[in-house]
Design a protein around this motif. Structure first.
Motif, PDB file in Angstrom:
ATOM      1  N   ILE A  58     -41.364 -13.149  51.801  1.00 46.81           N
ATOM      2  CA  ILE A  58     -42.531 -13.620  51.039  1.00 46.81           C
ATOM      3  C   ILE A  58     -42.572 -12.799  49.753  1.00 46.81           C
ATOM      4  O   ILE A  58     -42.853 -11.600  49.792  1.00 46.81           O
ATOM      5  CB  ILE A  58     -43.840 -13.342  51.806  1.00 46.81           C
ATOM      6  CG1 ILE A  58     -43.796 -13.907  53.214  1.00 46.81           C
ATOM      7  CG2 ILE A  58     -45.040 -13.842  51.031  1.00 46.81           C
ATOM      8  CD1 ILE A  58     -44.899 -13.321  54.126  1.00 46.81           C
ATOM      9  N   ILE A  59     -42.273 -13.419  48.626  1.00 46.76           N
ATOM     10  CA  ILE A  59     -42.291 -12.666  47.366  1.00 46.76           C
ATOM     11  C   ILE A  59     -43.722 -12.666  46.806  1.00 46.76           C
ATOM     12  O   ILE A  59     -44.355 -13.715  46.669  1.00 46.76           O
ATOM     13  CB  ILE A  59     -41.322 -13.268  46.327  1.00 46.76           C
ATOM     14  CG1 ILE A  59     -39.902 -13.330  46.901  1.00 46.76           C
ATOM     15  CG2 ILE A  59     -41.349 -12.450  45.027  1.00 46.76           C
ATOM     16  CD1 ILE A  59     -38.899 -14.037  46.006  1.00 46.76           C
ATOM     17  N   LEU A  60     -44.179 -11.477  46.488  1.00 49.06           N
ATOM     18  CA  LEU A  60     -45.532 -11.291  45.972  1.00 49.06           C
ATOM     19  C   LEU A  60     -45.401 -10.623  44.605  1.00 49.06           C
ATOM     20  O   LEU A  60     -44.735  -9.592  44.480  1.00 49.06           O
ATOM     21  CB  LEU A  60     -46.272 -10.370  46.953  1.00 49.06           C
ATOM     22  CG  LEU A  60     -47.793 -10.357  46.957  1.00 49.06           C
ATOM     23  CD1 LEU A  60     -48.340 -11.757  47.122  1.00 49.06           C
ATOM     24  CD2 LEU A  60     -48.283  -9.472  48.107  1.00 49.06           C
ATOM     25  N   ALA A  61     -46.022 -11.229  43.584  1.00 45.67           N
ATOM     26  CA  ALA A  61     -45.821 -10.704  42.225  1.00 45.67           C
ATOM     27  C   ALA A  61     -46.988 -11.059  41.319  1.00 45.67           C
ATOM     28  O   ALA A  61     -47.865 -11.839  41.693  1.00 45.67           O
ATOM     29  CB  ALA A  61     -44.531 -11.282  41.646  1.00 45.67           C
ATOM     30  N   HIS A  62     -46.976 -10.450  40.122  1.00 43.39           N
ATOM     31  CA  HIS A  62     -47.994 -10.787  39.121  1.00 43.39           C
ATOM     32  C   HIS A  62     -47.324 -11.156  37.804  1.00 43.39           C
ATOM     33  O   HIS A  62     -46.167 -10.818  37.578  1.00 43.39           O
ATOM     34  CB  HIS A  62     -48.941  -9.600  38.900  1.00 43.39           C
ATOM     35  CG  HIS A  62     -48.305  -8.462  38.149  1.00 43.39           C
ATOM     36  ND1 HIS A  62     -47.545  -7.500  38.773  1.00 43.39           N
ATOM     37  CD2 HIS A  62     -48.287  -8.152  36.826  1.00 43.39           C
ATOM     38  CE1 HIS A  62     -47.100  -6.637  37.880  1.00 43.39           C
ATOM     39  NE2 HIS A  62     -47.526  -7.004  36.676  1.00 43.39           N
ATOM     40  N   VAL A  92     -45.407 -21.366  46.190  1.00 46.24           N
ATOM     41  CA  VAL A  92     -46.566 -21.745  47.004  1.00 46.24           C
ATOM     42  C   VAL A  92     -47.813 -21.322  46.239  1.00 46.24           C
ATOM     43  O   VAL A  92     -48.030 -20.129  46.002  1.00 46.24           O
ATOM     44  CB  VAL A  92     -46.517 -21.039  48.386  1.00 46.24           C
ATOM     45  CG1 VAL A  92     -47.731 -21.410  49.214  1.00 46.24           C
ATOM     46  CG2 VAL A  92     -45.226 -21.381  49.111  1.00 46.24           C
ATOM     47  N   ASN A  93     -48.630 -22.302  45.842  1.00 44.92           N
ATOM     48  CA  ASN A  93     -49.758 -22.007  44.958  1.00 44.92           C
ATOM     49  C   ASN A  93     -50.971 -21.475  45.739  1.00 44.92           C
ATOM     50  O   ASN A  93     -52.067 -22.016  45.663  1.00 44.92           O
ATOM     51  CB  ASN A  93     -50.118 -23.269  44.175  1.00 44.92           C
ATOM     52  CG  ASN A  93     -51.073 -22.955  43.041  1.00 44.92           C
ATOM     53  OD1 ASN A  93     -51.082 -21.823  42.535  1.00 44.92           O
ATOM     54  ND2 ASN A  93     -51.888 -23.920  42.659  1.00 44.92           N
ATOM     55  N   ASP A  94     -50.752 -20.438  46.500  1.00 44.40           N
ATOM     56  CA  ASP A  94     -51.790 -19.898  47.370  1.00 44.40           C
ATOM     57  C   ASP A  94     -51.356 -18.483  47.767  1.00 44.40           C
ATOM     58  O   ASP A  94     -50.164 -18.150  47.684  1.00 44.40           O
ATOM     59  CB  ASP A  94     -51.888 -20.801  48.618  1.00 44.40           C
ATOM     60  CG  ASP A  94     -53.052 -20.423  49.535  1.00 44.40           C
ATOM     61  OD1 ASP A  94     -53.988 -19.719  49.081  1.00 44.40           O
ATOM     62  OD2 ASP A  94     -53.012 -20.822  50.718  1.00 44.40           O
ATOM     63  N   LEU A  95     -52.334 -17.664  48.205  1.00 49.32           N
ATOM     64  CA  LEU A  95     -51.978 -16.290  48.598  1.00 49.32           C
ATOM     65  C   LEU A  95     -52.087 -16.068  50.111  1.00 49.32           C
ATOM     66  O   LEU A  95     -51.161 -15.587  50.733  1.00 49.32           O
ATOM     67  CB  LEU A  95     -52.853 -15.278  47.853  1.00 49.32           C
ATOM     68  CG  LEU A  95     -52.439 -14.999  46.409  1.00 49.32           C
ATOM     69  CD1 LEU A  95     -53.518 -14.212  45.673  1.00 49.32           C
ATOM     70  CD2 LEU A  95     -51.113 -14.240  46.368  1.00 49.32           C
ATOM     71  N   TYR A  96     -53.255 -16.401  50.682  1.00 49.45           N
ATOM     72  CA  TYR A  96     -53.378 -16.209  52.134  1.00 49.45           C
ATOM     73  C   TYR A  96     -54.222 -17.297  52.786  1.00 49.45           C
ATOM     74  O   TYR A  96     -54.684 -17.143  53.908  1.00 49.45           O
ATOM     75  CB  TYR A  96     -53.942 -14.809  52.455  1.00 49.45           C
ATOM     76  CG  TYR A  96     -55.238 -14.479  51.749  1.00 49.45           C
ATOM     77  CD1 TYR A  96     -56.455 -14.956  52.234  1.00 49.45           C
ATOM     78  CD2 TYR A  96     -55.239 -13.704  50.600  1.00 49.45           C
ATOM     79  CE1 TYR A  96     -57.639 -14.673  51.576  1.00 49.45           C
ATOM     80  CE2 TYR A  96     -56.423 -13.408  49.939  1.00 49.45           C
ATOM     81  CZ  TYR A  96     -57.622 -13.894  50.433  1.00 49.45           C
ATOM     82  OH  TYR A  96     -58.783 -13.620  49.777  1.00 49.45           O
ATOM     83  N   LEU A 115     -45.283 -16.547  46.390  1.00 49.99           N
ATOM     84  CA  LEU A 115     -46.700 -16.890  46.409  1.00 49.99           C
ATOM     85  C   LEU A 115     -47.274 -16.870  44.987  1.00 49.99           C
ATOM     86  O   LEU A 115     -46.633 -16.429  44.039  1.00 49.99           O
ATOM     87  CB  LEU A 115     -47.479 -15.917  47.295  1.00 49.99           C
ATOM     88  CG  LEU A 115     -47.095 -15.879  48.776  1.00 49.99           C
ATOM     89  CD1 LEU A 115     -48.033 -14.935  49.541  1.00 49.99           C
ATOM     90  CD2 LEU A 115     -47.132 -17.280  49.401  1.00 49.99           C
ATOM     91  N   ARG A 116     -48.503 -17.329  44.891  1.00 50.53           N
ATOM     92  CA  ARG A 116     -49.234 -17.435  43.638  1.00 50.53           C
ATOM     93  C   ARG A 116     -49.432 -16.057  42.977  1.00 50.53           C
ATOM     94  O   ARG A 116     -49.386 -15.032  43.661  1.00 50.53           O
ATOM     95  CB  ARG A 116     -50.571 -18.035  44.058  1.00 50.53           C
ATOM     96  CG  ARG A 116     -51.658 -18.027  43.128  1.00 50.53           C
ATOM     97  CD  ARG A 116     -52.907 -18.482  43.883  1.00 50.53           C
ATOM     98  NE  ARG A 116     -53.915 -18.749  42.896  1.00 50.53           N
ATOM     99  CZ  ARG A 116     -54.707 -19.808  42.909  1.00 50.53           C
ATOM    100  NH1 ARG A 116     -54.635 -20.676  43.903  1.00 50.53           N
ATOM    101  NH2 ARG A 116     -55.577 -19.987  41.954  1.00 50.53           N
ATOM    102  N   GLU A 141     -55.122 -10.485  55.879  1.00 54.40           N
ATOM    103  CA  GLU A 141     -54.605 -11.809  56.252  1.00 54.40           C
ATOM    104  C   GLU A 141     -53.078 -11.859  56.185  1.00 54.40           C
ATOM    105  O   GLU A 141     -52.428 -12.369  57.094  1.00 54.40           O
ATOM    106  CB  GLU A 141     -55.203 -12.892  55.339  1.00 54.40           C
ATOM    107  CG  GLU A 141     -56.705 -13.094  55.531  1.00 54.40           C
ATOM    108  CD  GLU A 141     -57.053 -13.449  56.979  1.00 54.40           C
ATOM    109  OE1 GLU A 141     -56.364 -14.295  57.570  1.00 54.40           O
ATOM    110  OE2 GLU A 141     -58.013 -12.852  57.522  1.00 54.40           O
ATOM    111  N   LEU A 142     -52.489 -11.328  55.114  1.00 54.45           N
ATOM    112  CA  LEU A 142     -51.027 -11.428  54.980  1.00 54.45           C
ATOM    113  C   LEU A 142     -50.305 -10.519  55.972  1.00 54.45           C
ATOM    114  O   LEU A 142     -49.247 -10.877  56.486  1.00 54.45           O
ATOM    115  CB  LEU A 142     -50.575 -11.093  53.559  1.00 54.45           C
ATOM    116  CG  LEU A 142     -50.660 -12.220  52.520  1.00 54.45           C
ATOM    117  CD1 LEU A 142     -50.038 -11.773  51.203  1.00 54.45           C
ATOM    118  CD2 LEU A 142     -49.975 -13.498  53.016  1.00 54.45           C
TER     119      LEU A 142
END
Ligand code: 3PG
Ligand code: MG
Length: 411
Positions: A58-62, A92-96, A115-116, A141-142
């Motif tokens: 799950i790639i998480l970025a800003h 995926v246009n959502d976070l959790y 993710l978003r 949640e994640l």
């Protein structure tokens, strides 16, 4: 001594990994397309390795910050990642929420999603402790859906933000390959036994430069510091050289009594180890005019170090075994005034020295001059690198250490 896990320490097969990266990219203003994908390329080795080891990623970025013109969703980043990886990384246009939940549980070993923009989450940008962030919805949640947290976001390692330090409180956590390389390269420079070690400091921040010079000369990290760019002008002015109104105007904000005193004290203490330019390049009707410092003050602005100084600095760099370079020597965006920066960079990469370059502007200059690949290491950090240079701790690294201590004490 080892104080954090790397991905060598983790079993990734079939595990769900939250992979926090810094793929914050410069954009083209007209089209909002990615202007430079360097940071995306830099995460690929870790991503490829995790996928080859059959992780579910799950790639998480800003990207940028809320309210800025370049604050955009990450669909373009996901597309570029897919192209460079040669494997689809769905956006995926959502976070959790439900959408993210579905996409995460559907992940197969060896697959990744992005993710978003995590800065869409209220609370993400708050500066809090890792325990406080661990109580956020994002982390709670994640982390229910994941087994491991891997951080490769060196460029954002100076931020105490939720997705950067919160997960380390609850999940086994490690550095990614990029973070590992960044920390190793900096450690090599800062603890190197390969001397002479030369720092070339440019850019605009006088107060930071003072602190860095004090640290690297005071602790014997560097043998000499070559000052260039606006910080060199500030040191010259602190020495009593009148530069002229236009050149001094740029320095005004940082030119406080306290900074002048600190710079003068350093020059007294370390005299010959702080190299300042003895000539400068003025801009006269759009052209470059090199003049000795003794010709100052001038009505024309200083836009580069002079050619004589550049050549003298090149000689110093020729004998160096370790070189660290941050901040340009002049206005590299104006034709003719990139000369000082270019000569110094070319000198830094010849011979067998261990050379590290960092800072956004400095790195793009090196790319333009075609010598970027010849540096031993090119850092992806801007603000994070500055924080490290100042000798301050990086919250992301501290959080990884805390997670390491917790996990190893359980064994
Ligand atoms: C950066 O490019 O500086 C990092 O991605 C951190 O972003 P920030 O400065 O907006 O926190
Ligand atoms: Mg920044």
């Amino acid at each position: 001594m080892k104080d954090h896990f790397t991905i060598d320490d983790l079993d990734l097969a079939g595990r769900t990994v939250i992979y926090r990266v810094d793929i914050n990219c410069p954009l083209l203003e007209e089209t909002l397309e990615l202007a430079n994908d360097n940071r995306i390329r830099e995460m690929l080795p870790t991503l490829k390795e995790m996928l080859a080891r059959k992780a579910k990623v799950i790639i998480l970025a800003h990207q940028s910050r809320p309210g800025e013109w370049d604050y955009i969703p990450l669909d373009k980043h996901a597309r570029r990642t897919s192209e460079l990886l040669g494997q689809e990384v769905p956006y995926v246009n959502d976070l959790y929420g439900e959408e993210a939940h579905k996409a995460i549980v559907a992940l197969r070993p060896g697959a990744a999603i992005m993710l978003r923009n995590v800065r869409d989450e209220p609370g993400e940008m708050e500066k809090r402790s890792m325990e406080e962030h661990a109580g956020s919805l994002l982390v709670k949640e994640l982390s229910k859906l994941a087994d491991i947290y891997i951080n490769d976001a060196f460029g954002a390692a100076h931020r105490s933000q939720c997705s950067l330090i919160g997960f380390q409180a609850v999940l086994p956590s490690s550095t990614g390959r990029l973070m590992e390389k960044e920390l190793k390269a900096l450690e090599t420079v800062f603890t190197s036994s390969s001397h002479p070690c030369i720092f070339v400091l440019g850019g605009a921040k006088f107060s930071d430069a003072i602190k860095v010079v004090d640290r690297v000369l005071g602790q014997g990290i560097a043998d000499r510091v070559i000052m260039v760019g606006l910080v060199a002008n500030a040191f010259l002015k602190a020495k009593g050289v009148a530069l002229g109104e236009k050149s001094e105007r740029n320095l005004m904000k940082e030119f406080t009594d306290e900074n002048i005193r600190a710079a003068s004290r350093l020059m007294e203490m370390y005299g010959g180890r702080i190299e300042l330019p003895f000539d400068v390049a003025l801009e006269v009707d759009g052209a470059r005019l090199d003049v000795p410092i003794s010709d100052l003050p001038s009505d024309h602005p200083i836009h580069d170090i002079g050619i004589g100084s550049a050549r003298a600095f090149v000689e110093i760099l020729r004998d160096a075994c370790t070189v660290f370079m941050s901040g340009p020597a002049g206005k590299i965006e104006i034709d003719g005034f990139e000369l000082g920066t270019q000569l110094l960079m070319e000198a830094a990469v010849v011979g067998g020295s261990f050379s590290v370059i960092g800072g956004g502007h400095t790195v793009s200059a090196a790319q333009r001059f075609g010598c970027c690949d010849r540096f031993s290491y090119v850092s992806t950090g801007g603000g994070a690198l500055e924080t490290y240079l100042l000798g301050k701790t990086l919250p992301v690294v501290e959080a990884l250490k805390t997670a390491y201590l917790r996990e190893t004490s359980k064994r």
